[in-house]
Design a protein around this motif. Structure first.
Motif, short mmCIF file in Angstrom:
data_model
loop_
_atom_site.label_atom_id
_atom_site.label_comp_id
_atom_site.label_asym_id
_atom_site.label_seq_id
_atom_site.Cartn_x
_atom_site.Cartn_y
_atom_site.Cartn_z
N GLY A 173 0.82 -1.20 0.00
CA GLY A 173 0.00 0.00 0.00
C GLY A 173 0.87 1.27 0.00
N ASP A 174 0.20 2.43 0.09
CA ASP A 174 0.93 3.69 0.05
C ASP A 174 1.37 4.16 1.42
OD1 ASP A 174 0.81 3.99 -2.67
OD2 ASP A 174 -1.13 5.02 -2.62
N ASP A 175 0.72 3.63 2.45
CA ASP A 175 0.97 4.15 3.79
C ASP A 175 2.29 3.66 4.35
OD1 ASP A 175 -1.55 5.56 4.17
OD2 ASP A 175 -2.46 3.56 4.12
N PRO A 176 2.85 4.42 5.28
CA PRO A 176 4.05 3.93 5.98
C PRO A 176 3.73 2.66 6.75
CG PRO A 176 3.63 6.25 6.49
CD PRO A 176 2.44 5.74 5.76
N VAL A 177 4.72 1.83 6.94
CA VAL A 177 4.56 0.60 7.72
C VAL A 177 5.49 0.68 8.93
CG1 VAL A 177 4.72 -1.91 7.70
CG2 VAL A 177 4.06 -0.69 5.63
N LEU A 178 4.92 0.37 10.09
CA LEU A 178 5.69 0.46 11.33
C LEU A 178 5.67 -0.89 12.03
CD1 LEU A 178 7.05 2.04 13.71
CD2 LEU A 178 4.76 2.60 14.48
N VAL B 269 9.29 7.77 17.56
CA VAL B 269 9.25 7.24 16.20
C VAL B 269 7.81 7.04 15.74
CG1 VAL B 269 9.76 5.20 14.80
CG2 VAL B 269 11.50 6.13 16.33
N THR B 270 6.97 6.51 16.62
CA THR B 270 5.57 6.30 16.26
C THR B 270 4.90 7.62 15.88
OG1 THR B 270 5.42 4.39 17.74
CG2 THR B 270 3.35 5.43 17.10
N ALA B 271 5.08 8.63 16.73
CA ALA B 271 4.46 9.93 16.44
C ALA B 271 5.03 10.52 15.15
CB ALA B 271 4.70 10.88 17.62
N PRO C 225 5.21 16.60 13.94
CA PRO C 225 6.49 17.15 14.36
C PRO C 225 6.79 16.66 15.79
CG PRO C 225 4.98 18.88 13.64
CD PRO C 225 4.20 17.64 13.75
N VAL C 226 8.01 16.20 16.02
CA VAL C 226 8.34 15.61 17.32
C VAL C 226 9.56 16.28 17.91
CG1 VAL C 226 9.09 13.49 18.48
CG2 VAL C 226 7.35 13.37 16.70
N ASP C 227 9.50 16.59 19.21
CA ASP C 227 10.63 17.16 19.94
C ASP C 227 10.95 16.23 21.11
OD1 ASP C 227 12.60 18.89 20.72
OD2 ASP C 227 11.24 20.41 21.52
N ASP D 52 5.72 0.53 29.62
CA ASP D 52 6.63 0.39 28.47
C ASP D 52 5.94 0.59 27.12
OD1 ASP D 52 8.84 -0.07 30.09
OD2 ASP D 52 8.64 -2.24 30.01
N ASN D 53 4.70 1.05 27.13
CA ASN D 53 3.95 1.16 25.89
C ASN D 53 4.22 2.49 25.18
OD1 ASN D 53 2.24 0.79 23.78
ND2 ASN D 53 0.35 0.78 24.99
N GLY D 54 5.44 2.68 24.73
CA GLY D 54 5.78 3.89 23.99
C GLY D 54 4.95 4.02 22.72
N PHE D 55 4.73 2.91 22.05
CA PHE D 55 3.94 2.94 20.83
C PHE D 55 2.55 3.51 21.09
CE2 PHE D 55 0.50 0.60 18.73
CZ PHE D 55 0.55 1.24 17.50
N GLY D 56 1.88 2.97 22.10
CA GLY D 56 0.52 3.42 22.40
C GLY D 56 0.47 4.90 22.70
N ALA D 57 1.48 5.39 23.42
CA ALA D 57 1.51 6.82 23.73
C ALA D 57 1.69 7.65 22.47
CB ALA D 57 2.63 7.10 24.73
N GLY D 58 2.59 7.21 21.60
CA GLY D 58 2.81 7.95 20.36
C GLY D 58 1.57 7.94 19.48
N TYR D 59 0.89 6.82 19.46
CA TYR D 59 -0.31 6.69 18.63
C TYR D 59 -1.42 7.61 19.17
CZ TYR D 59 -3.55 4.18 15.55
OH TYR D 59 -4.44 3.83 14.56
#
Lengths: 251, 251, 251, 251, 251, 251, 251, 251
Positions: D74-79, D139-141, D147-149, D233-240
């Motif tokens: 597909g066109d979307d990014p894959v993580l 990275v997720t965000a 934009p990420v800082d 440890d859920n960094g992904f969930g927070a970024g999402y």
């Protein structure tokens, strides 16, 4: 709404007997009644095999009375669990035929009982203090149309009390075993029979029973194969599950 | 030893065909074989409907091989669970026809499979990582003589994946629902069917899943009536219990 | 005291309009009022976007009345949570315009409501017994200037009740999902929408719900991405966080 | 399949451009692809705003490679998250453009990055050991178009390190605060800003940190209003979740 | 009985001023008084630096009165903690000079206060609801002869309230920091001072505060070095330990 | 930056020796050095009485070496805890004078040791297996400039081993008591002395010791007044707190 | 039914004095009396050495009265535990000779006390608040025919109170040690004697005592060999077990 | 040092055969040997009835060898538990007569075994995987001079395996019952005998067995009176306690 109904609806659209907008709406029209604070699932008997049951904890008395009255308009029996005597008094004013099981804290309203199915459900309790939970299970199974037998106070520290009724134990179609404290009875019963055993831990005990955790863990770790477990003090759930299993009999 | 055998024994005493001492001994002679470290329950198939199953964790490889070899002398299928590939290699040397399910970590030895019973057992898993537990359940149910169907990776965060197979779901006689993380799938499935649902929490997850506690508690508190629960990762227990329930079909 | 004020102060020192000692004091003079037992954070609206809220548990009635009266001198609405009817009666004597939400146990005093922002906050509850917590969330979001919608009693065991309102669900800017027992509803809702979902576990349940732990763990382990969680029964926190999120709308 | 598509389908039935059987099938045809062990939710981007993310724990390497390759069409990014270096090596052989974040253990494959939205997401970590979780969030965000800082090692025992960057802190649209041990940083940050704060407890610590429970409980009990929490440890969930919130900006 | 007394006793034996039997008895004669249900440790002031304190929970009112009356015969102050108003009324009838701290639930009887030592003990509380525990600590430290200062309602979500009194904070010899909910205040205070900080978790909070466990764990995992912790709600223990530390001042 | 420095800064502004912009910047310039992954708190010795300590768990070896090298540029001793032999080897290459305590897993780098203060800190351990934690405490107290004494393997099941050294026990200024299993030793020691006792639970034990929880709870519930507690296995924290307390001696 | 009785029965069958059907029935005839809600184990004294004891919690007053009255028909003493004063009043009306221990909440009915066995059972309690549990143990041991001695309020924070009675401690045959809070007393006692020590944790304490968990864990982890443990507050169980052990004396 | 020795010492002082200083020293001279890292309790056999046992976990191999060698100088048997094969190899080099029990992980060194006492100790295990713990108990009891019998793999799910050996069960003086999973066996055994039963929970199991917690709680809540419990996997403690009880036999 099953597949046949879906076909009929689509056929009505195809033959222009139904407009597009009506079809979209119909597909969204769902079998519940909205009381504001509750959405009564009136077609549950079709989907799950038994009407919605009223769990009284956390509901106000007026809410319970209104819900039961509304459900009582149908043909199916109506069951309320965890009902205090005060709740029963209020319900009785609207539904005078309602009956109360004092030990099991259940209210049953039924115009005529469901016909009984063939297999017997046996409810066993380890101690005298476990009887309220056992009664909740027994009433639930009974109102759902199952023959119910009871065997109380047969804890594992006096095995002969259980073994004395081995024949009754082995002839049941489904067994519900209710125990607090160490919750060992389902393992012993499970080792004696070849039918499904539903274990119900109770909050009976003190200290390291931790409100039923000891019994719950004991049952989850049962060394007898075929034992499944419900929540602590969940006599209703055990009775309901036993009834679903018993429904398989004869199919 | 059932009641008839007891009557025969007593009759042999009455007619003096058997001495008193022999009768006392016979009453104590029990249907197991003592290997020292294990007492094989050879008549378990009579009592519980299926022969003893070998749970490999905590047993030494030689013990497993000896137990399986001994059980394989009978006619019934022999099942071992939680078997590592190394254990399987050792078993295979003694029982070359034994078969290994790599995902489910089960060994099955059967001269000829048991005939299949009518009702179908459907094993559903929420995620890909839950499949090993689901396979353990499926193999157990299969070897005990049940038709088994599988539906994997249908977690509640993408409901349409489950609803796409609603018909398969609703036509099973017994359902086993395997899920880790929040363990919500049995509640959703339980709300869609009128058959018994056995919920199996798995240790899949991290952090506050606490090795399966979150899923276990979710299932014990299921708002869907009729759901019963087994231990975390206990695919075998679910398959065994489902088989006992399925045995009621047609009785 | 923001950077501009700091510059002004320093400029006053530079131009000798302010003495050194006064500057030191001013830098220490902080925007709170000390009542002895409480330090009212009067400038909180500037810093956090909403004035301090009075959490009534563990405070004496006189303290609550004094704090609310003091806060009511400002222009902002004043909110008190976990207020018993007795506390409300006492508050009402000092602030007759104060309003009480009986189910949500909140007191609101506002000279004029804040203007509403554009995005809608939808509060969903799984069961009737979860409504008090849902109401606390709804009142909080409302008094902070958000349009609020409610959808109650749509637990996952009867999915059609939720799906019937899918459009309302998907059109909200922020969703608050309140559930006890197994707490599965946020996972299902989170799988249906692309907006932030705030999950609120409640202490509704018994036995292995452990006062809301089961629901809390279920929500923390949600398989739906984008779900964040607040404390058990913390309707206020959910409403407050939802309002902060909704504030992003249109910026 | 949205309402418009449903209308079109029904219209095709009405005008006989589509047979009944085809319509029934189409209504069941769902936007996922069945790999046997996984049902890829290919339309998730439509429904949830971002394509399905591959959580690597508990999946076999071949499965991960196959899933990522399929999604990459597909066109979307894959993580992919929780990816070991070995997994990355395998993925890279199929998708040479894939990039690996060693600290955050993420794999990103994107033909072209999504355009950035306006609001900034700031990721704050309390200690050096919390950085892996913070990076997963960042990275997720980032891959979701924000934009990420980053602001790392500003724990509460040395407040001046945080206060030194107060302006950066207060200018973010959404804040992610990552902390282990006592998990106090989100409370302090939450008291300084008027934007949503997502707290991420980590398993950093020892003894009575109990693998992150101390931090998790600290964050759930935060005295700062507006803090919501994700799993340990859920960094992904927070970024999402931060990305979903940031999407509200400008709407 | 210290080494000198032992030498004197042995010398009395050597010079035949004391018989052998008397010596054996004397060595066993211990400095307590046996009331049957309690053994009053009358020489505790010599051994531990302060007389035995009466912990009222689980003791009957008559027992408390008898114990306090007996202890009051000495010169040292007498302190009772966790005393209800009813207990105080009963004590007052026997010891009219006894004084009651209503918030801290302490009873103090002292003919004349102990002289004050040099270092100041500062008691800090995070919230208004933590004040009862803070008062128990303050009264204990005061009655043991320490100058005591109080700083209440300075939780970490409004840091400026604490920083406004930074000088008072940094000039104390020992600090007691009392906090419920997430218990983050001791970490922040510990990062600001170079004196010992005693953290007291309180049971203030709800839901996932679990009766103070969240605060306790937060404090045990404090990232600020030099923080030590006492039991939940143990204001007395904190005041006592602070006094022992303050005794080192000037030695 | 203390009050005097603030006054000087403001005076520079007043007399126009410093521009407004510079003053604003200066007020924000903080005493740490940013390594990207870590913000070294270089003025910590001024604020807390001892330089920042390097906790090695969760840090990469290169990070540890860089941080220690940077801290070693100052005059103060540098301490690293939880350092593996591998970490020490790497540190030694950059700082050849660094010393390693194998049991306590500490690295110490000091150009010249701090001068010793008067009061003695006594470290007591209950068992042989508790010695690593005791050594961490002893090294910490030693490097911070305290005379340190050790008394090991004096558990409560053999009281005479402790009583044999009663004089040493009672002559210490501060006591650190390290114990695993049931953690009873601090209560016994606390009953024998009038100095502060810091209890350190260790993870020594098995089964129901639950990794140190049993010892931790035992110490928090100590019936001996004046006992304060640190985290499980936190020898460093105990040594640090003891040093802060010992600093009071002679003030 | 012992082996001799079995032989007699079989002999009666052999000589045709008994029919087959009667023999089968007799083998099933078991020594209990069924009251419906309870199965009284009347031969328990033969099997376990002491008649069934009535645990009053969870039983209705009428049930208790009926059970005690029925048991009182035998010759053995009858013991009821956890009996409220109200229950005692009801029992007394039927059994006027029944005696009540107010602290231990026990009811004893005995026509004549059992003769005392030789070994002494010593019951030790750590604090005044532990006395109710200690009394339950002492009464149980006494009514079962054991000489009982009591030593109360000898907690480990004042060791001399225990050591003063070392001779009494060391001369007992079996020791019961009752303690709440950290539960350290059994370890100290266990280190002083060579007889069996039964540890009884109590729920005395607050905060991190968690209703007796701290004491329970402390005792299970006792570093003194030979200590065994019973449930929290289970004075009865300790007294019963001590009596079984004391029965070994002289055999 | 007993009372007689104290009298002799005092008499020596009285008659000037011993100086005061020597007497003070002698009173402090205690029966242990200080190895630095361990204080060997050489007179423990006198005080507790059996010499100190070496618990190998957490000790270094050299320490174990030195301690065992030192203890082996006496006449009593020396026992080490939790000894790995590597430890045994090292011990054997110093003490070639030492013997290793591979399953129970014990090392025994004895010049000549202690004479056997009369009563038999029976060790029962529920499953094959529990045998290592059972062996540790059996070896301990054996080396302390008790006749030991073993009965393995008699779990409650196959009661007939236990009942087949009822006579052996009922003829033991003391019973040790070892079980993992739900830990129900001690309740069943306790209901069959009138001797003391020591229950040993094991960590055998998975999922909700939580490393033995389920078995531990089950045993603490046993409905069979007279059951006492030791720590999870504590076979040594059970064997030691059983020996102390068996010592009462014949006194």
């Amino acid at each position: 709404m099953n597949e046949n109904q879906l076909r009929e609806l689509l056929d009505a659209v195809r033959t222009s007997r139904m407009s597009l907008d009506d079809a979209v709406s119909a597909l969204k029209m769902l079998p519940f009644e909205d009381l504001g604070y509750a959405r009564l699932d009136l077609h549950r008997a079709l989907r799950n095999g038994f009407p919605e049951v009223v769990f009284c904890l956390g509901k106000q008395t007026e809410q319970i009375v209104e819900i039961m009255t509304r459900l009582a308009r149908g043909d199916d029996p109506v069951l309320a669990t965890r009902a205090s005597p005060e709740v029963f008094e209020a319900v009785k004013r609207s539904l005078p035929e309602a009956e109360y099981n004092k030990l099991g804290r259940t209210i049953v309203f039924q115009r005529k009982p469901l016909p009984k199915r063939g297999g017997k459900i046996l409810v066993i309790s380890a101690g005298t203090a476990d009887i309220p939970v056992a009664e909740e299970a027994a009433v639930t199974a009974d109102v759902m149309g199952n023959p119910v037998d009871r065997l109380y106070d047969v804890g594992v520290a006096g095995l002969h009390r259980l073994l004395a009724d081995l024949e009754r134990v082995q002839s049941a179609a489904v067994l519900i075993v209710v125990a607090g404290m160490e919750g060992a009875l389902p393992s012993v019963v499970g080792g004696l029979v070849r039918q499904p055993v539903i274990a119900v831990p109770t909050s009976v005990g003190y200290g390291a029973s931790f409100g039923g955790i000891a019994a719950l863990l004991g049952m989850l770790n049962s060394c007898a194969s075929g034992v499944t477990v419900v929540n602590i003090d969940n006599g209703f759930g055990a009775g309901y599950a036993a009834s679903l299993m018993n429904c398989l009999t004869g199919k």
